[in-house]
Design an enzyme around this catalytic site. Structure first.
Site, short mmCIF file in Angstrom:
data_model
loop_
_atom_site.label_atom_id
_atom_site.label_comp_id
_atom_site.label_asym_id
_atom_site.label_seq_id
_atom_site.Cartn_x
_atom_site.Cartn_y
_atom_site.Cartn_z
CB SER A 144 67.47 -97.36 27.34
OG SER A 144 67.14 -97.22 28.70
CE1 TYR A 157 61.93 -97.39 26.58
CE2 TYR A 157 63.60 -98.08 28.17
CZ TYR A 157 63.13 -97.17 27.23
OH TYR A 157 63.88 -96.05 26.94
P1 NAD Z 1 59.71 -88.75 23.10
O1 NAD Z 1 58.39 -89.30 23.50
O2 NAD Z 1 60.02 -87.32 23.37
O3 NAD Z 1 59.96 -89.03 21.56
C1 NAD Z 1 59.62 -90.26 20.96
C2 NAD Z 1 59.52 -90.06 19.47
O4 NAD Z 1 59.15 -91.31 18.87
C3 NAD Z 1 58.46 -89.04 19.07
O5 NAD Z 1 58.90 -88.30 17.97
C4 NAD Z 1 57.27 -89.94 18.68
O6 NAD Z 1 56.37 -89.32 17.79
C5 NAD Z 1 58.03 -91.06 18.02
N1 NAD Z 1 57.23 -92.27 17.86
C6 NAD Z 1 56.53 -92.95 18.81
N2 NAD Z 1 55.88 -93.98 18.23
C7 NAD Z 1 56.15 -93.93 16.90
C8 NAD Z 1 55.77 -94.71 15.79
N3 NAD Z 1 54.95 -95.77 15.89
N4 NAD Z 1 56.24 -94.37 14.57
C9 NAD Z 1 57.06 -93.29 14.42
N5 NAD Z 1 57.45 -92.51 15.44
C10 NAD Z 1 57.01 -92.84 16.67
O7 NAD Z 1 60.78 -89.70 23.80
P2 NAD Z 1 62.36 -89.60 24.01
O8 NAD Z 1 62.59 -89.65 25.46
O9 NAD Z 1 62.96 -88.53 23.19
O10 NAD Z 1 62.76 -91.04 23.43
C11 NAD Z 1 63.53 -91.22 22.27
C12 NAD Z 1 64.30 -92.52 22.41
O11 NAD Z 1 65.19 -92.41 23.53
C13 NAD Z 1 63.43 -93.75 22.68
O12 NAD Z 1 63.93 -94.86 21.96
C14 NAD Z 1 63.61 -93.96 24.17
O13 NAD Z 1 63.40 -95.30 24.53
C15 NAD Z 1 65.04 -93.55 24.34
N6 NAD Z 1 65.43 -93.22 25.70
C16 NAD Z 1 64.83 -92.21 26.38
C17 NAD Z 1 65.22 -91.94 27.67
C18 NAD Z 1 64.60 -90.85 28.48
O14 NAD Z 1 64.86 -90.82 29.68
N7 NAD Z 1 63.83 -89.97 27.90
C19 NAD Z 1 66.24 -92.70 28.28
C20 NAD Z 1 66.84 -93.71 27.56
C21 NAD Z 1 66.41 -93.97 26.27
#
Ligand code: NAD
Length: 262
Positions: A144, A157
């Site tokens: 991130s 985080y």
């Molecule tokens: P999201 O909530 O759409 O997806 C998260 C996924 O992780 C889902 O499939 C959820 O079921 C799964 N998950 C959560 N807890 C879990 C567990 N205990 N065991 C197995 N699976 C689990 O979120 P996203 O935005 O797609 O995030 C995905 C990654 O991207 C994360 O690591 C997040 O930190 C990172 N990220 C997101 C953003 C953003 O702005 N959305 C920015 C930077 C980084």
């Protein structure tokens, strides 16, 4: 023949958001996929079968909970048993919680460190022996912008994502001579359920309206004033799996609309 034909990938947290986009991009390039994450069984089955029918690859679902090391190891073993190998591992599962440190619930801290950081260690640990044996591998960690800079109220985080950047570099050095690359991708704000769900907490922590959170907190961080898309992140992940990326390892790729340039 896709660029990933014959390859098999595990993508954690791929029932939603960025992980789902990565799983579909890899399948589109010909890889078989282990999808993982939480959600309603019918929704997950819909995503899994859509990957198979849309891209003519095989997709299986692992319900492994990323807080449970044994389940993570079992997910990798199941991928190897079902497809013959796990060539690509994307550690992507993640959660967020927004609160001042002195009110930050201890169980939320523990869950974020487990899911956003330790799960990547457990997945990498389980995947390395097979990748070394076959002399090829790609490990991609979804970090991130918060792996590079901090924001207030996101202590767990930010700590986990800085940790992921360090784990990426260490694994890259250990695996540098085995044709296994390890990189992380650092998105800015991507419009996914993870971002949507933190809006109420941020409204409370900063005493703002929803519109103010989007404009004054989320997009304020990004000079482009636009969200990154999950498909853009997936395209970068796909590039990192290719032969042209064979000498890219230990890197942290920003895809953040200019956020960390400031
Ligand atoms: P999201 O909530 O759409 O997806 C998260 C996924 O992780 C889902 O499939 C959820 O079921 C799964 N998950 C959560 N807890 C879990 C567990 N205990 N065991 C197995 N699976 C689990 O979120 P996203 O935005 O797609 O995030 C995905 C990654 O991207 C994360 O690591 C997040 O930190 C990172 N990220 C997101 C953003 C953003 O702005 N959305 C920015 C930077 C980084």
């Amino acid at each position: 023949m896709g660029t990933l034909s014959g390859k098999n990938a595990v993508v954690t947290g791929s029932t939603s958001g960025i992980g789902l986009a990565i799983a579909r991009a890899f399948a589109g390039a010909g890889a078989n996929i282990v999808i993982n994450g939480f959600g309603a069984p019918a929704d997950i089955e819909k995503e899994r079968s859509a990957i198979e029918t849309d891209y003519k690859v095989k997709a299986i679902y692992s319900a492994a909970d990323m807080t449970k090391p044994a389940e993570i190891a079992d997910m990798v073993a199941t991928g190897e048993k079902t497809f013959g190998s796990v060539d690509i591992l994307v550690n992507n599962a993640g959660i967020q919680f927004v609160s001042p440190i002195e009110e930050f619930p201890i169980e939320k801290w523990d869950a974020i460190i487990a899911i956003n950081l330790s799960s990547a260690f457990h997945g990498i640990r389980a995947a390395i022996p097979g990748m070394k044996k076959r002399g090829w591998g790609r490990i991609i960690n979804t970090a991130s912008a918060h792996s590079l800079v901090a924001s207030p109220f996101k202590s767990a985080y930010v700590a986990a994502k800085h940790g992921i950047a360090g784990l990426t570099k260490t694994a890259a050095l250990e695996l540098a001579q085995f044709k296994i690359t390890v990189n992380c991708i650092s998105p800015g704000y991507v419009w996914t359920p993870l971002v949507e769900h933190q809006i109420p907490e941020t409204m409370k922590a900063r005493n703002l309206t929803k519109d103010q959170v989007i404009k004054e907190v989320l997009l304020a961080a990004q000079p482009t004033k636009e969200f990154v898309t999950a498909d853009q992140v997936a395209a970068l992940a796909l590039f990192l799996c290719g032969d042209s990326a064979a000498q890219i390892t230990g890197s942290n790729y920003s895809i953040d609309g200019g956020w960390t340039a400031e």
